[in-house]
Motif scaffolding. Structure first.
Motif, mmCIF file in Angstrom:
data_model
loop_
_atom_site.group_PDB
_atom_site.id
_atom_site.type_symbol
_atom_site.label_atom_id
_atom_site.label_comp_id
_atom_site.label_asym_id
_atom_site.label_seq_id
_atom_site.Cartn_x
_atom_site.Cartn_y
_atom_site.Cartn_z
ATOM 1 N N GLY A 186 0.819 -1.212 0.000
ATOM 2 C CA GLY A 186 0.000 0.000 0.000
ATOM 3 C C GLY A 186 0.843 1.248 0.000
ATOM 4 N N PRO A 187 0.194 2.405 -0.160
ATOM 5 C CA PRO A 187 0.949 3.671 -0.194
ATOM 6 C C PRO A 187 1.569 4.001 1.145
ATOM 7 N N ARG A 188 2.746 4.606 1.091
ATOM 8 C CA ARG A 188 3.368 5.100 2.318
ATOM 9 C C ARG A 188 2.661 6.377 2.746
ATOM 10 N N PRO A 189 2.629 6.657 4.037
ATOM 11 C CA PRO A 189 2.028 7.927 4.460
ATOM 12 C C PRO A 189 2.811 9.082 3.885
ATOM 13 N N PRO A 190 2.120 10.147 3.400
ATOM 14 C CA PRO A 190 2.842 11.277 2.817
ATOM 15 C C PRO A 190 3.745 11.955 3.830
ATOM 16 N N ARG A 191 4.919 12.354 3.343
ATOM 17 C CA ARG A 191 5.864 13.068 4.195
ATOM 18 C C ARG A 191 6.201 14.389 3.542
ATOM 19 N N LYS A 192 6.291 15.392 4.362
ATOM 20 C CA LYS A 192 6.614 16.713 3.845
ATOM 21 C C LYS A 192 8.097 16.783 3.512
ATOM 22 N N GLY A 193 8.434 17.416 2.421
ATOM 23 C CA GLY A 193 9.819 17.561 2.017
ATOM 24 C C GLY A 193 10.223 19.021 2.014
ATOM 25 N N PRO A 194 11.419 19.301 1.506
ATOM 26 C CA PRO A 194 11.890 20.683 1.401
ATOM 27 C C PRO A 194 11.100 21.428 0.353
ATOM 28 N N PRO A 195 11.309 22.735 0.234
ATOM 29 C CA PRO A 195 10.535 23.522 -0.734
ATOM 30 C C PRO A 195 10.648 22.932 -2.123
ATOM 31 N N ARG A 196 9.571 23.038 -2.874
ATOM 32 C CA ARG A 196 9.510 22.458 -4.212
ATOM 33 C C ARG A 196 10.375 23.262 -5.166
ATOM 34 N N ALA A 208 9.501 11.579 -3.059
ATOM 35 C CA ALA A 208 10.030 10.218 -3.197
ATOM 36 C C ALA A 208 9.600 9.344 -2.019
ATOM 37 N N GLY A 209 9.618 9.919 -0.810
ATOM 38 C CA GLY A 209 9.237 9.145 0.363
ATOM 39 C C GLY A 209 7.762 8.808 0.415
ATOM 40 N N ALA A 210 6.921 9.607 -0.236
ATOM 41 C CA ALA A 210 5.483 9.361 -0.222
ATOM 42 C C ALA A 210 5.044 8.357 -1.276
ATOM 43 N N CYS A 211 5.929 8.028 -2.233
ATOM 44 C CA CYS A 211 5.582 7.044 -3.258
ATOM 45 C C CYS A 211 5.552 5.637 -2.665
ATOM 46 N N MET A 212 4.810 4.748 -3.297
ATOM 47 C CA MET A 212 4.710 3.373 -2.828
ATOM 48 C C MET A 212 6.028 2.620 -2.967
#
Length: 302
Positions: free
Chosen positions: A8-18, A266-270
């Motif tokens: 399943g999908p990983r929980p979304p994680r906030k990253g640095p500014p886009r 990248a961390g929020a992708c499955m």
């Protein structure tokens, strides 16, 4: 152990500014005044009636200057009404005769010019004897693109995070057209079709749906809800691409060369997926890597 694509999908994680892509829309420039006389078929402008009150102008859609024989022919085949002006070498008249006839019938201006004029118009010597000003197609909204997919049908998409080089973009569009993938553009990305990208795409730009995304978390949530698995493509330490059986609906997230992709995205992708190699070079060019990922997915559908 089961198919690792089924997690399943990983929980979304906030990253640095886009990051924003560095591509800019091609300038709409015009030929230098008096450089070349108008050829037959160039509509003459009408002088305004000085006594008449000025009418409000309709909103003008943005134009993009395209060049390259296949790029211009693809626009003519798919949406000829988007063509606004055409410039060509005498040597291209025969090859473009149907397009010229259409221009005459629809009062679209064209000029036969010299090679140096096309060099200036295209800001490139790689114009292949033809340049056209065409209306730019606005990207689709993500929800509209998802709604248009056949229920349960396989679908493939490329999420371009930070990709900005127009030649890489054009090569990605060419591969996407060949394998039937859509291209997803992040919310704040300035990446847009340019003359250079369209020429490298060799007509493929007209066949690829461009989709504008909302913010990362919302976009991933909607894609996952529509049955898409998400895979961040990484240079190393990812799952071996060729050991996996990709799902019928998949979106590959491609990062910019050098900077890579947003770590939070990248961390929020499955999944995190890599292309195995000899190690003689650090990685493939992003456009070359894209072709490998798309070809592997397509091979599993046969």
């Amino acid at each position: 152990m089961g198919n690792p694509w089924d997690r399943g999908p990983r929980p979304p994680r906030k990253g640095p500014p886009r990051r924003e892509g560095d591509a800019r829309p091609a300038p709409a420039g015009r030929p230098e005044r008096g450089a070349v006389p108008a050829a037959a078929g160039w509509p003459q402008a009408r002088e305004p009636d000085a006594a008449a009150a000025p009418a409000p102008r309709p909103a003008r859609r943005e134009e993009v200057r395209l060049y390259g024989l296949n790029a211009v022919q693809a626009v003519f085949e798919r949406r000829p009404q988007a063509i606004r002006k055409l410039y060509l070498l005498q040597s291209r008249v025969h090859a473009l005769r149907p397009l010229l006839a259409w221009c005459v019938q629809n009062r679209v201006g064209y000029r036969v010019v010299e090679a140096e004029d096309l060099d200036r118009l295209a800001a490139s010597s790689h114009h292949e004897g033809v340049v056209a000003d065409v209306l730019r197609t606005a990207p689709l909204a993500l929800d509209d693109w998802l709604a248009a997919l056949a229920p349960g049908a396989p679908a493939l998409a490329l999420w371009l995070d930070g990709v900005g080089n127009p030649h890489n973009f054009g090569a990605i569009l060419r591969s996407a057209a060949h394998f039937g993938a859509a291209v997803l553009l992040p919310e704040r990305s300035t990446l847009a079709l340019s003359g250079a990208a369209a020429r490298v795409a060799e007509g493929g730009a007209e066949a690829v749906p461009l989709v504008r995304l909302p913010d990362n978390d919302a976009a991933l949530a909607r894609l996952h809800a529509a049955g898409f698995a998400s895979a961040a493509t990484v240079v190393r330490d990812g799952e071996d691409l060729f050991a996996l059986q990709p799902p019928a609906r998949l979106v590959y997230v491609m990062g910019a060369e050098g900077e890579g992709m947003d770590p939070g995205l990248a961390g929020a992708c499955m999944h995190r997926v890599s292309i195995p190699g000899t190690g003689a070079v650090e990685s493939l060019n992003v456009a070359a890597a894209t072709a490998v990922f798309l070809a592997h997915w397509a091979a599993t559908r046969c």
